[in-house]
Enzyme design. Structure first.
Site, short mmCIF file in Angstrom:
data_model
loop_
_atom_site.label_atom_id
_atom_site.label_comp_id
_atom_site.label_asym_id
_atom_site.label_seq_id
_atom_site.Cartn_x
_atom_site.Cartn_y
_atom_site.Cartn_z
N SER A 81 0.93 -1.08 -0.02
CA SER A 81 0.11 0.14 0.13
C SER A 81 0.90 1.34 -0.08
O SER A 81 1.51 1.49 -0.92
CB SER A 81 -0.81 0.10 1.18
OG SER A 81 -2.23 1.05 1.15
N HIS A 128 -7.75 -6.08 1.50
CA HIS A 128 -6.64 -5.20 1.64
C HIS A 128 -5.24 -5.98 2.44
O HIS A 128 -4.18 -5.90 1.87
CB HIS A 128 -6.85 -3.83 2.07
CG HIS A 128 -5.87 -2.92 1.84
ND1 HIS A 128 -5.11 -2.62 0.55
CD2 HIS A 128 -4.87 -1.95 2.71
CE1 HIS A 128 -4.32 -1.65 0.75
NE2 HIS A 128 -4.13 -1.24 2.13
#
Length: 260
Positions: free
Chosen positions: A93, A229
């Site tokens: 990320s 995620h």
């Protein structure tokens, strides 16, 4: 490594490659140095994690507010240590963009390059039009804390401790502020790497990743694992096996060089 930016819990003097792990937004070093460091200690990989200012034993240092300053200072302080052994980068990320920018800076300013770039949970930087963090700075601490809980990836011991949670929200806000300011500026050949790039995603949190193939003259590959995620918390062993398989060529080269 003695750099103030890097932490390693399981050191391996005979390792073939140092895997440098860059944190997700609001993240620290303990997950990588603990879990990954322990599980990869019998391989040729030594795991290091990047510690940013404002957290852990650097908690008295101010958060960075500028991408270029962050990348420049990390490279200036760490390039000599990194250059002593082959190194690969992993970033998830926020960490994916961070490690890409560092890889470019190291190659073109310091003449050293990662042997592999492993990026996770992020789109390629040149295709990001509106950062995923846009608008988060308008959230209250309470709302941001709720977002932190909803994303997963934060240990329950932190979520249940108000003092630590307050600090976690501050770290998250600082990193999301940086992420919101991120703009890809590599419109020249000096944004191109030559190392392989491999991208990873959870199947419930897919990103545009083909753009990463444009950022290297080396090979590009990608993997999708089950999950959201933070897919790797439930798929840690399969992910580490994939990482090890991508770094195997480095082990082979090291063994060949030693035998000569």
């Amino acid at each position: 490594m003695s750099s103030k930016w890097l932490r390693c819990r399981f050191q391996k003097a005979d390792s073939s490659v140092n895997l440098i792990c860059f944190p997700w937004a609001g993240g620290g070093t303990s997950y990588y140095t603990g879990s990954w460091g322990r599980k990869l200690q019998n391989t040729g990989i030594e795991v290091h994690a990047v510690c940013l200012p404002g957290r852990e034993n650097r908690y008295k240092e101010p958060f960075y507010q500028d991408w270029q300053a962050l990348v420049s200072d990390f490279c200036k302080d760490s390039h000599k240590e990194l250059g002593r052994k082959q190194f690969a980068f992993w970033g998830h990320s926020f960490g994916a963009l961070f490690c890409y920018e560092v890889a470019v800076k190291l190659k073109y300013q310091y003449g050293i390059e990662a042997c592999h770039l492993l990026v996770s949970g992020a789109s390629a930087p040149q295709v990001i039009i509106h950062p995923a963090s846009r608008g988060y700075n308008d959230l209250s601490d309470e709302d941001l804390a709720e977002r932190l809980r909803s994303w997963g990836g934060t240990p329950s011991a932190i979520l249940e401790n108000k003092e630590i949670m307050d600090l976690s929200v501050k770290m998250l806000r600082a990193d999301l502020t940086l992420l919101e300011k991120y703009r890809y500026s590599g419109e020249s050949t000096e944004s191109i790497l030559s190392c392989p790039i491999t991208s990873f995603d959870g199947d419930k949190d897919l990103h545009e990743k083909k753009g990463f193939s444009e950022l290297t003259t080396g090979e590009f590959s990608s993997h999708v694992l089950p999950g959201g995620h933070f897919y790797f918390f439930n798929n840690e062993r399969p992910l580490l096996d994939l990482i090890e398989s991508h770094l195997l060529p480095i082990f082979s080269k090291s063994a060949t060089a030693t035998s000569r």
